[in-house]
Design an enzyme around this catalytic site. Structure first.
Site, PDB file in Angstrom:
ATOM      1  N   GLU A 187      52.746  86.147  44.500  1.00 17.08           N
ATOM      2  CA  GLU A 187      51.545  85.839  45.279  1.00 17.08           C
ATOM      3  C   GLU A 187      51.462  84.350  45.549  1.00 17.08           C
ATOM      4  O   GLU A 187      51.401  83.528  44.624  1.00 17.08           O
ATOM      5  CB  GLU A 187      50.276  86.298  44.563  1.00 17.08           C
ATOM      6  N   HIS A 197      47.292  80.505  38.537  1.00 12.63           N
ATOM      7  CA  HIS A 197      46.378  81.301  39.351  1.00 12.63           C
ATOM      8  C   HIS A 197      45.269  80.450  39.952  1.00 12.63           C
ATOM      9  O   HIS A 197      44.965  80.550  41.139  1.00 12.63           O
ATOM     10  CB  HIS A 197      45.761  82.419  38.511  1.00 12.63           C
ATOM     11  N   ASP A 208      51.453  84.325  40.253  1.00 13.19           N
ATOM     12  CA  ASP A 208      50.873  83.429  41.247  1.00 13.19           C
ATOM     13  C   ASP A 208      51.678  82.140  41.312  1.00 13.19           C
ATOM     14  O   ASP A 208      52.051  81.579  40.275  1.00 13.19           O
ATOM     15  CB  ASP A 208      49.430  83.090  40.873  1.00 13.19           C
ATOM     16  N   HIS A 254      50.925  92.655  35.690  1.00 16.59           N
ATOM     17  CA  HIS A 254      50.096  91.622  36.306  1.00 16.59           C
ATOM     18  C   HIS A 254      50.235  90.293  35.570  1.00 16.59           C
ATOM     19  O   HIS A 254      49.973  90.204  34.375  1.00 16.59           O
ATOM     20  CB  HIS A 254      48.632  92.091  36.261  1.00 16.59           C
TER      21      HIS A 254
END
Length: 250
Positions: A120, A60, A47, A18
């Protein structure tokens, strides 16, 4: 009874780090990716958003406040300013001076090391579809000829729609934090190959339903052994974790 849709091929690793290794190192920086790789991880999540001059870079939050030495809305600054910020000192003295990472720099690192990415798309509010289009186009350029380009994921259907318009051949996944009406149908309408849910939402019934709809099932962000064992027993397709020092990817 509706026929079961065939599942897409899934060559991606099951274990995904992550934000690089975003607890042990400053999240979404190359330092975090290098640390995750040192623990054996070959798949990563991060992100991406756009600078004021439309350079895709890793962050993020909507603002710079939490993870840099600057303040304010990230989308208001050009990359020439963003690239000079300290994105590591907030984490620890060891990482002071670590810069923000452009998508191009990340692509260079991942492709050189044959690593895979769940990217993402984190659009600024009101700029969802355009962000999806620009990010997908840049992914298409940066990973041209790569046998395993990134999976494009987002909580925002509009961003995935933009990504599909720009680069329909790139795989997409809908991110889901809470159950909302018809989200599985939305993932199918967007041509997604996977759904990535908060792991608290995932159970055997949902996993089987996603598989029957032709969607792979992934979860975020799992850091404790008990739910990991339950998810593995269910046959989960992917686990996103911060605990890269606890779970050895296989």
């Amino acid at each position: 009874m509706n026929p079961v849709t065939a599942l897409p091929d899934w060559p991606f690793p099951r274990w995904i780090a992550h934000r690089g290794a975003g607890k042990l190192a400053p999240e979404n920086t190359l330092a975090a990716f290098r640390l995750g790789a040192s623990h054996g991880y070959r798949a990563f999540e991060c992100d991406v958003k756009l600078s004021a001059d439309d350079v895709p870079f890793l962050l993020h939050d909507g603002t710079l406040d939490r993870t840099t030495n600057a303040r304010g809305r990230a989308a208001n600054r050009p990359w020439s300013e963003l690239s000079r910020l300290d994105a590591g000192g907030w984490h620890s003295r060891q990482y002071a001076g670590e810069p923000l990472t452009s998508l191009q720099a990340l692509a260079n690192f991942l492709r050189r090391n044959h690593h895979w990415l769940d990217l993402e798309i984190k659009p600024t509010k009101g700029d969802e579809e355009r962000t999806g289009r620009l990010v997908a186009a840049e992914v298409q350029r940066l990973w041209a000829g790569d046998p395993l380009p990134p999976l494009l994921s987002s909580f925002r259907p509009e961003a995935l729609l933009g990504a599909r318009q720009a680069a329909p051949e790139l795989a997409r996944a809908l991110l889901v934090d809470t159950h909302w009406p018809n989200w599985v149908s939305m993932a199918q309408q967007l041509g997604c190959v996977a759904a990535i849910t908060n792991y608290h939402l995932m159970d055997a019934t949902l996993l089987q339903h996603l598989h029957s709809c032709g969607l792979r099932a992934l979860v975020y962000t799992v850091n404790d052994p008990a739910p990991v064992q339950q998810l593995l027993a269910m046959g989960i397709d992917g686990i996103i974790t911060d605990a890269v020092d606890q779970f050895a990817p296989a």
